[in-house]
Enzyme design. Structure first.
Site, short mmCIF file in Angstrom:
data_model
loop_
_atom_site.label_atom_id
_atom_site.label_comp_id
_atom_site.label_asym_id
_atom_site.label_seq_id
_atom_site.Cartn_x
_atom_site.Cartn_y
_atom_site.Cartn_z
N LYS A 1 0.83 -1.20 0.00
CA LYS A 1 0.00 0.00 0.00
C LYS A 1 0.87 1.25 0.00
CE LYS A 1 -3.77 -0.56 2.40
NZ LYS A 1 -4.37 -0.82 3.73
N ARG B 1 -3.15 3.12 8.54
CA ARG B 1 -3.51 1.97 7.72
C ARG B 1 -2.38 0.96 7.63
NH1 ARG B 1 -4.75 4.76 2.10
NH2 ARG B 1 -5.93 2.84 1.69
N GLY C 1 -8.26 -7.97 4.30
CA GLY C 1 -9.13 -8.08 5.47
C GLY C 1 -8.44 -8.63 6.71
N MET D 1 -5.71 -7.32 8.34
CA MET D 1 -5.12 -6.40 9.29
C MET D 1 -5.93 -5.12 9.41
SD MET D 1 -1.23 -7.38 9.12
CE MET D 1 -1.00 -6.37 7.72
N HIS E 1 -1.67 -43.50 -2.08
CA HIS E 1 -1.67 -44.14 -3.40
C HIS E 1 -2.71 -43.51 -4.31
CE1 HIS E 1 -2.90 -47.27 -6.31
NE2 HIS E 1 -1.59 -47.49 -6.37
N SER F 1 18.94 -40.04 -13.76
CA SER F 1 17.61 -39.46 -13.62
C SER F 1 17.30 -39.42 -12.13
CB SER F 1 16.58 -40.30 -14.37
OG SER F 1 15.30 -39.73 -14.18
N CYS G 1 12.68 -37.53 -12.66
CA CYS G 1 11.44 -38.22 -13.00
C CYS G 1 10.55 -38.44 -11.80
CB CYS G 1 11.73 -39.54 -13.69
SG CYS G 1 12.63 -40.71 -12.66
N TYR H 1 16.56 -32.23 -18.65
CA TYR H 1 15.12 -32.35 -18.81
C TYR H 1 14.42 -32.63 -17.49
CZ TYR H 1 15.70 -37.46 -18.54
OH TYR H 1 15.99 -38.72 -18.12
P1 ADP Z 1 -7.65 -2.30 3.47
O1 ADP Z 1 -6.22 -2.67 3.43
O2 ADP Z 1 -8.50 -3.23 4.26
O3 ADP Z 1 -8.19 -2.03 2.09
P2 ADP Z 1 -7.37 0.50 3.82
O4 ADP Z 1 -6.19 0.99 4.57
O5 ADP Z 1 -7.28 0.59 2.35
O6 ADP Z 1 -7.75 -0.95 4.29
O7 ADP Z 1 -8.61 1.33 4.31
C1 ADP Z 1 -9.90 0.97 3.98
C2 ADP Z 1 -10.68 2.14 3.43
O8 ADP Z 1 -10.62 3.24 4.30
C3 ADP Z 1 -10.11 2.69 2.13
O9 ADP Z 1 -10.55 1.97 1.04
C4 ADP Z 1 -10.67 4.07 2.13
O10 ADP Z 1 -11.96 4.06 1.59
C5 ADP Z 1 -10.70 4.43 3.58
N1 ADP Z 1 -9.59 5.30 3.90
C6 ADP Z 1 -8.35 4.94 4.31
N2 ADP Z 1 -7.58 6.04 4.46
C7 ADP Z 1 -8.34 7.10 4.13
C8 ADP Z 1 -8.12 8.52 4.07
N3 ADP Z 1 -6.95 9.04 4.39
N4 ADP Z 1 -9.13 9.29 3.67
C9 ADP Z 1 -10.33 8.75 3.37
N5 ADP Z 1 -10.61 7.44 3.40
C10 ADP Z 1 -9.63 6.62 3.78
MG MG Z 2 -7.80 -0.80 0.89
#
Ligand code: ADP
Ligand code: MG
Ligand code: MG
Length: 865
Positions: A22, A88, A97, A99, A445, A756, A824, A844
């Site tokens: 990211k 984030r 989903g 973290m 098997h 082989s 093989c 091969y």
């Molecule tokens: P994930 O990794 O689960 O996608 P994100 O870090 O992308 O989580 O955050 C999820 C959502 O939160 C993003 O898709 C966005 O819509 C919203 N978001 C995150 N940071 C910002 C920000 N700085 N401003 C507005 N929305 C944000």
């Molecule tokens: Mg995201």
């Protein structure tokens, strides 16, 4: 001191290891001049030191926050005009989903009023504040998220979130704070800096949350990478109907077709789109809602595709008519789309063919080669087992090999259901559409043989009770009688009652030589041709029958790397080998061998015809003799109850005499050839005679289980003599499958024209794993504990087994320059193992006919990495 925090202007897309996916891509977009809210990334290095000693680089974060504040002209949580940020997560490999992310950091009882004034929207400000407490409470303070959800549902009382008023949200803030106090015995932290710091730590901590650990294990993501944290200035999609948030793909992730694919939600923030709080609208509607932002978005998506030269997915937010980009990455796609997209990008001039080959994987190709159940078929799952060999199979349940063959001969589709299978079930497995067992793991098997045949197999479905005698199986109180139709999905391990509709693979049709103008087939064709042009490794097939050999040839094999001869002694010929074993005198023995020889000759003639002009490696008989004899228990019972014939009694004696505690390490392979006079000679003569009679045969004779050059020399001498007598040329070589052979490869190469690698046995003996036992006994534990990420029987163990192979390659070639080298074992068709074979310079790989295209592709990719 290493730098632990990077401004978005300082990073780029190639720094995923350090900044996470990211962060690296936010930096890349920033530097492309796209509208990304300013921010900074705390590196994965910082995460690793946090995990070691709990510290975070507070000063460096402070410096970057000040820069961010200066750029925005606001201060974090300022009561008059607050800067808000999101915190984030973002690791090197996407873990959807898994973290945490917290939005709207910087709000508290005072700054929320500043936000009201600045935005002119009371509703927005209180909505943002309640979202902060909700996300922070759940992810940072570890409060059950349902408590917040329940509170908002109660408040809505059937209304949608759009109906909620500023007053409602303000009340909700009160309720939420109450929840925090009740659950945690402390107040929600009002200090913005403390909020930020706790959120950063929570993101770091989420790396080791149980679900993240589980996900990494499944996806084979190393546990020590850590996650980065991105601190991003907030932009707001919840500022009214001229605002909103959305997700989009730059092209269709299912087909690769260009077009507009995405979802948009007005007046919403963050997760609302995926959370499904209201129905999203197709992205196309944005064209009417906000034509200006829509045009800009289309423009940006085109730019991103051009820049990444691949399908990207994006997350964006519109704040009062201003578009902001919040995320992008090279998007996930289906196996079929991967091929189509790669060739579309070639057509569009964005990538060349080399890159197209790099962009698809052997695993994806393998997926495309299996028939599958139609999507959304709606049948309910009866039970589950292990997904041992992919594909979809439908047929009548049968419980014996003989019955399977009978019904198949009548043109019926059958599924062979057994507790577990053994070599006697081979005919039934061949006749069946698929195989279902209630015992045994992925290297049982049933699983190994089914994979080899490209046949669907679900194994170890433990809820199933098989009663073969009664001709039925049960799952709880469901009874399935012989003849009842069942469907099994080898990709998922699911078993269904009744017929689930199946679709054939157009890709297999193509390899079989039936052309089609299907887009996917065209893409596969283009990629395969180029992989073939690039690869250095030859690809051969493991095939024992003319049919298999012919298929392998159609699938692109340039020879047979392993013909196992033991299958040729089963079925009707069993009596002949029994005669051989029971022979009391040299004459009797020779008579048995003389009876076998013409049959063997015919077997080899068929193979040479199918592989005309191409090398055919034939392995002399390998398994212990007792495998050809009847089951010891059956025989004992027969003899003890007086039902046995005289022959049965003699057979029982033989079985007892040949019984071994540890047959895998017993009398088999070359040892058998040395102990049973005439056995290997008979096979060599059959090969030679068949080759002589054939048009353009290229036989290669392979001796199994050699551990010392002396064993090989002694067998070779006799073979040489027979070849000379018949007047045929053939290479004579050996398997390298006993560790001692690898370690003395220099000596062995003096007597071998080729090696082989038999990596199944080599793995078994290097690890000391009895392959038939370990899977069920403890591989589960080993995988859970991360002792290995994947079974060494599935993917070559580079460090151990691979090291032996390297030694053998080096010393073998030193002793005999030009020594031909192949593999093989099952690994010959495993993508990662193919790459390894390329790296160590084999000539091969040899694999089952169905894996030949996969190996061709991976060999091409290996040459291009
Ligand atoms: P994930 O990794 O689960 O996608 P994100 O870090 O992308 O989580 O955050 C999820 C959502 O939160 C993003 O898709 C966005 O819509 C919203 N978001 C995150 N940071 C910002 C920000 N700085 N401003 C507005 N929305 C944000
Ligand atoms: Mg995201
Ligand atoms: Mg072996």
């Amino acid at each position: 001191m290493p730098k632990l925090v990077y401004d978005f202007t300082e990073g780029n897309k190639d720094l995923k290891g350090l900044l996470g996916g990211k962060g690296a891509n936010l930096a890349e977009m920033t530097n492309l001049g796209l509208p990304v809210p300013p921010g900074f990334t705390i590196t994965t290095d910082a995460c690793r030191s946090y995990m070691a000693d709990g510290s975070i680089p507070a000063d460096e974060i402070g410096t970057h926050l000040e820069k961010l504040e200066a750029a925005m002209g606001k201060k974090l949580g300022d009561p008059d005009d607050p800067l808000l940020v999101s915190v984030r997560s973002g690791a090197k490999f996407s873990m959807p989903g898994m973290m945490e992310t917290v939005l709207n950091i910087g709000l508290n009882d005072r700054s929320v009023l500043g936000l009201v004034r600045q935005s002119g929207s009371e509703r927005f400000a209180w909505d943002s504040y309640r979202r902060l407490i909700q996300m922070f409470g759940k992810t940072v303070m570890d409060i059950d998220g349902d408590l917040f959800e329940e509170a908002i549902d109660e408040l809505k009382a059937g209304r949608t979130d759009l109906d909620l008023t500023a007053g409602d949200f303000e009340a909700l803030v009160g309720t939420y704070k109450e929840i925090v106090r009740r659950e945690k015995g402390r107040d929600f932290p009002e200090d913005p800096k403390e909020q930020m710091e706790l959120a950063i730590k929570a993101v770091f901590d989420s790396w080791n949350a149980p679900r993240a650990i589980l996900y990494r294990r499944q996806e084979r993501i190393p546990a020590d990478l850590g996650t980065a944290v991105n601190v991003v200035a907030m932009v707001f999609g919840n500022l009214g109907m001229d605002s909103g948030t959305g997700v989009a793909f730059t092209r269709d992730p299912a087909t690769g077709h260009q077009g507009v694919y995405g979802d948009y939600l007005q007046n919403a923030q963050g997760e609302d789109v995926v959370a499904g709080i209201r129905n999203t609208v197709p992205l196309q509607h944005l064209q009417e809602i906000d034509p200006h932002s829509y045009a800009e978005l289309m423009d940006i998506m085109a730019k991103l595709e051009g820049h990444y030269r691949d399908l990207c997915d994006i997350e964006f937010t519109i704040e009062r008519g201003k578009l902001w980009m919040l995320q992008t990455r090279v998007g996930k796609r289906t196996a079929g789309a991967a091929f189509c997209i790669a060739t579309q990008l070639v057509d569009e001039g964005l990538i060349d063919l080399d890159e197209a080959v790099r962009r698809v994987t052997g695993d994806q190709l393998a997926q495309l080669m299996f028939p599958r159940f139609a999507a959304d078929h709606g049948n309910t799952v009866l039970t589950r087992g292990m997904n041992a060999s992919p594909g979809a199979a439908v047929g009548r349940a049968v419980f014996s090999s003989a019955r399977a063959a009978e019904l198949a001969a009548e043109g019926q589709d059958v599924i062979l259901v057994r507790r577990e299978t053994n070599p006697d079930d081979l005919a039934g497995m061949i006749a069946a559409r698929g195989v279902l067992t209630s015992r045994g793991g992925k290297t049982s098997h049933a699983a190994v043989v089914a994979r080899g045949m490209g046949k669907t197999c679900v194994c170890g479905a433990e809820e199933i009770e098989v009663d073969a005698k009664a001709g039925r199986f049960t799952v709880g109180d469901v009874v399935v009688q012989e003849g009842d139709v069942i469907s099994i999905d080898g990709g998922t391990g699911c078993v269904y009652l009744g017929e689930v509709p199946v679709v054939a693979s157009p890709v297999v049709e193509y390899f079989e030589g039936r052309p089609s103008d299907d887009e996917l087939v065209r893409a596969v064709d283009l990629v395969m041709k180029h992989a073939d042009a690039r690869r250095r490794l030859d690809v051969r097939a493991n095939a024992d029958t003319p049919d298999d050999a012919a298929r392998a040839r159609r699938f692109g094999a340039s020879g047979i790397g392993l013909c196992r001869t033991e299958h040729m002694f089963l079925g009707d010929r069993r009596v002949l080998i029994e005669d051989l074993i029971l022979a009391g005198t040299a004459e009797e023995r020779q008579a048995a061998l003389d009876a076998l020889e013409p049959l063997q000759k015919a077997d080899f003639a068929g193979l040479f015809a199918a592989m005309k002009g191409l090398p055919v490696t034939i392995r002399l008989i390998d398994p212990p003799l007792h495998e050809f004899l009847p089951d010891i228990i059956d025989l004992s019972v027969k003899v003890a109850t007086g039902k046995g014939t005289k022959k049965d009694r003699r057979l029982l004696e033989a079985v007892q005499r040949l019984h071994e505690q540890n047959p895998m390490l017993g009398l088999r392979g070359v040892r058998l050839g040395l102990v049973v006079p005439g056995l290997f000679a008979m096979q060599v003569r059959a090969i030679a005679e068949a080759a002589k009679a054939a048009d353009d045969a290229k036989p290669e004779i392979m001796i199994p289980l050699v551990g010392a050059v002396q064993e090989l020399e002694s067998v070779r001498e006799e073979a040489r003599r027979i070849l000379a007598e018949v007047g045929v040329d053939a290479l004579i070589g050996t398997m390298i499958e006993v560790p001692r052979a690898a370690l003395t490869a220099g000596q062995i190469a003096e007597a071998a024209e080729f090696f082989s690698f038999g990596t199944n046995d080599l793995t078994q003996m290097t690890w000391g794993f009895s392959r038939d036992d370990v899977e069920a006994a403890f591989f589960g534990t080993y995988l859970d504990k991360g002792i290995f990420g994947v079974s060494p029987f599935e993917s070559l163990d580079r460090d151990g087994v691979g090291r032996l192979m390297r030694v053998a390659v080096e010393e073998g070639r030193r002793a005999r320059p030009g020594l031909k080298l192949g593999i093989c074992g099952e690994h010959g068709g495993d993508p990662a193992s193919v790459r390894f074979c390329h790296e160590i310079g084999l000539d091969y790989v040899s694999c089952s006919p169905f894996r030949v295209p996969v190996a061709r592709l991976e060999a091409g990719r290996a040459a291009l990495m």
